[in-house]
Design a protein around this motif. Structure first.
Motif, PDB file in Angstrom:
ATOM      1  N   GLN A   1       0.838  -1.204   0.000  1.00 16.13           N
ATOM      2  CA  GLN A   1       0.000   0.000   0.000  1.00 16.13           C
ATOM      3  C   GLN A   1       0.871   1.252   0.000  1.00 16.13           C
ATOM      4  O   GLN A   1       0.561   2.241  -0.670  1.00 16.13           O
ATOM      5  CB  GLN A   1      -0.962  -0.010   1.185  1.00 16.13           C
ATOM      6  CG  GLN A   1      -2.056  -1.040   1.039  1.00 16.13           C
ATOM      7  CD  GLN A   1      -2.868  -1.246   2.306  1.00 16.13           C
ATOM      8  OE1 GLN A   1      -2.436  -0.934   3.410  1.00 16.13           O
ATOM      9  NE2 GLN A   1      -4.058  -1.811   2.141  1.00 16.13           N
TER      10      GLN A   1
ATOM     11  N   VAL B   1      -5.229   3.726  -5.069  1.00 18.97           N
ATOM     12  CA  VAL B   1      -5.662   2.333  -5.158  1.00 18.97           C
ATOM     13  C   VAL B   1      -5.694   1.832  -6.603  1.00 18.97           C
ATOM     14  O   VAL B   1      -5.590   0.628  -6.848  1.00 18.97           O
ATOM     15  CB  VAL B   1      -7.028   2.142  -4.452  1.00 18.97           C
ATOM     16  CG1 VAL B   1      -8.152   2.781  -5.246  1.00 18.97           C
ATOM     17  CG2 VAL B   1      -7.309   0.685  -4.170  1.00 18.97           C
TER      18      VAL B   1
ATOM     19  N   PRO C   1      -4.715  -2.353  -6.513  1.00 20.48           N
ATOM     20  CA  PRO C   1      -5.881  -2.535  -5.639  1.00 20.48           C
ATOM     21  C   PRO C   1      -5.609  -3.512  -4.487  1.00 20.48           C
ATOM     22  O   PRO C   1      -4.776  -4.419  -4.605  1.00 20.48           O
ATOM     23  CB  PRO C   1      -6.943  -3.103  -6.580  1.00 20.48           C
ATOM     24  CG  PRO C   1      -6.482  -2.739  -7.953  1.00 20.48           C
ATOM     25  CD  PRO C   1      -4.988  -2.715  -7.894  1.00 20.48           C
ATOM     26  N   ASP C   2      -6.316  -3.333  -3.380  1.00 16.86           N
ATOM     27  CA  ASP C   2      -6.144  -4.211  -2.219  1.00 16.86           C
ATOM     28  C   ASP C   2      -6.377  -5.677  -2.563  1.00 16.86           C
ATOM     29  O   ASP C   2      -5.667  -6.551  -2.065  1.00 16.86           O
ATOM     30  CB  ASP C   2      -7.084  -3.791  -1.086  1.00 16.86           C
ATOM     31  CG  ASP C   2      -6.639  -2.504  -0.416  1.00 16.86           C
ATOM     32  OD1 ASP C   2      -5.443  -2.158  -0.488  1.00 16.86           O
ATOM     33  OD2 ASP C   2      -7.496  -1.840   0.197  1.00 16.86           O
TER      34      ASP C   2
END
Length: 121
Positions: free
Chosen positions: A18, A38, A42-43
């Motif tokens: 992140q 993001v 992306p997570d």
């Protein structure tokens, strides 16, 4: 199959990836308009990379997980590092995570480096 990373390593790896996407966003935000960090990574993709961490030995192995993330294009080396896990040790990028061998080496840190034997775990 048992997960190759501990829960603590997953948390640290997630945080470091992140941070990596935020670093890219900071560098590129003048060129990308109103896109959020993001969009770079992306997570859900971070989770996928960490879930398959043991199978990722080279940048080529990483490609299936990031090939469609156009904003990462040109930054793959920063995400992974040199082509081989057997290269000389380097400064860890995932907050000195422990219990797995170092993945890559170079003078610049990569986002997917884990350091073996750190005392923090």
């Amino acid at each position: 199959m048992e997960h190759p990373l501990t829960e603590k390593m997953i948390k640290r790896g997630t945080r470091r990836l992140q941070e990596f996407r935020r670093e890219l966003w900071d560098e590129e935000r003048g060129n990308i308009g109103f896109l959020l960090p993001v969009v770079f990574l992306p997570d859900a993709r971070i989770k996928n990379v960490l879930d398959n961490f043991a199978d990722i030995n080279t940048t080529k192995d990483l490609f299936p997980y990031i090939h469609d993330l156009w904003l990462l294009s040109g930054h793959e080396g920063r995400l992974f590092g040199p082509e081989d896990k057997k290269a000389a040790p380097r400064e860890p990028a995932i907050d000195q995570a422990c219990s797995l061998p170092t993945i890559a080496s170079s003078s610049a840190p990569s986002a997917l480096t884990l350091d073996q034997g750190s005392s923090v775990c």
